[in-house]
Design an enzyme around this catalytic site. Structure first.
Site, mmCIF file in Angstrom:
data_model
loop_
_atom_site.group_PDB
_atom_site.id
_atom_site.type_symbol
_atom_site.label_atom_id
_atom_site.label_comp_id
_atom_site.label_asym_id
_atom_site.label_seq_id
_atom_site.Cartn_x
_atom_site.Cartn_y
_atom_site.Cartn_z
ATOM 1 N N ASP A 12 -1.932 -0.732 5.933
ATOM 2 C CA ASP A 12 -2.169 -0.084 7.234
ATOM 3 C C ASP A 12 -3.630 0.223 7.519
ATOM 4 O OD1 ASP A 12 -2.241 2.147 5.312
ATOM 5 O OD2 ASP A 12 -2.420 3.363 7.132
ATOM 6 N N ASP B 193 -0.085 5.123 1.077
ATOM 7 C CA ASP B 193 -0.254 6.055 2.203
ATOM 8 C C ASP B 193 -0.354 5.304 3.529
ATOM 9 O OD1 ASP B 193 -1.017 8.966 1.022
ATOM 10 O OD2 ASP B 193 -1.708 7.399 -0.324
ATOM 11 N N ASP C 144 0.868 -1.175 0.000
ATOM 12 C CA ASP C 144 0.000 0.000 0.000
ATOM 13 C C ASP C 144 0.909 1.230 0.000
ATOM 14 O OD1 ASP C 144 -2.172 1.822 0.662
ATOM 15 O OD2 ASP C 144 -1.417 1.736 2.724
HETATM 16 MG MG LIG Z 1 -2.834 3.087 3.592
#
Ligand SMILES: [Mg+2]
Length: 258
Positions: free
Chosen positions: A210, A34, A32
């Site tokens: 995240d 960000d 991923d």
């Molecule tokens: Mg993310």
């Protein structure tokens, strides 16, 4: 090596043990963007990728013969200037997969469905300082990282917008963000699609994420005999947890130096 807090050193030692089984000849790596490679920022337009991490990702791609990909909620076109075009990027949670969006007959329809909402929600965010509207073309996101007290208001606005768009759309909640996107591909589908490509085939996927939108990708990695690695404070189901992007970057630098 710059000095790091003691806790980071401890985490890195544990992480190094866990990562000791990762094999650059046999694993494929999915990140991923960000909150995983880059720290979260109030305005998504301000995101940065550290030069060292960019260099290490390219080195990882070279060392794995190209078995590295980014799977992000952003447009591919936003990440390419930060990373270059060597590492393949799936954008918009997999809807924007390399090579096939231009041929998608539903794209224009989805983009035009979102336009009136962009106008309405622009008025809303202008009246609420600290909130941001992100136009994703065939989708949109409301952000309130800089105005946490506006979360309820923004979530409600996103729910109303979703009702307007209809059943072929879904709301994707995240960290201080609510996103509206088409029902269909998710990050797990994107991981499976990458795994079918020659550079990835036969490897075991390792996925790093995240936030809630990473769950399908983390699960897809496990379903394919690989590993799920979660970053940050969310209690995502995972085989290993890292505090955040800086730990991931430090591990990668050490792994490549080994
Ligand atoms: Mg993310």
């Amino acid at each position: 090596m710059p000095s790091r807090p003691e806790w980071t050193e401890r985490v890195l030692k544990d992480t190094a043990l866990q990562f000791g089984s990762l094999d650059l000849d046999r694993h494929a790596f999915f990140f991923d963007f960000d909150g995983t490679l880059a720290e979260l920022v109030d305005d998504p337009a301000d995101v940065r990728l550290a030069d060292e991490l960019r260099r290490d990702l390219l080195a990882l791609s070279a060392r794995t013969n190209g078995a590295v990909a980014i799977i992000t909620g952003r447009h591919r076109a936003e990440i390419t200037p930060l990373l270059g075009d060597i590492i393949p990027i799936a954008g918009l949670h997999g809807t924007d997969f390399p090579g096939d969006v231009a041929n998608d007959p539903g794209l224009a329809e989805r983009v035009s469905a979102v336009r009136p909402l962009i106008e309405q929600l622009t008025t809303l965010v202008e009246a609420n300082p600290g909130t941001i509207l992100e136009d994703k073309g065939q989708g949109l996101a409301l952000h309130w990282r800089a105005a946490p007290d506006k979360g309820e208001l923004m979530t409600h606005a996103a729910e109303q917008a979703l009702a307007t768009l209809g059943p072929r759309w879904r709301m994707q909640p995240g960290k201080c963000v609510a996103e509206l996107r088409p029902v269909g591909d998710d990050k797990g589908v994107a991981l499976h699609r990458f795994m079918a490509l020659p550079a990835f085939a036969g490897r075991r996927p390792v996925a790093f994420g995240d936030d809630l939108n990473d769950l399908p990708m983390l699960q897809a990695a496990r379903d394919s005999g690989g590993l799920a690695i979660a970053l940050g404070e969310r209690n995502l189901p995972a085989d290993l947890r890292l505090p955040g992007p800086s730990t991931l970057a430090a591990w990668l630098a050490e792994r490549l130096a080994a």
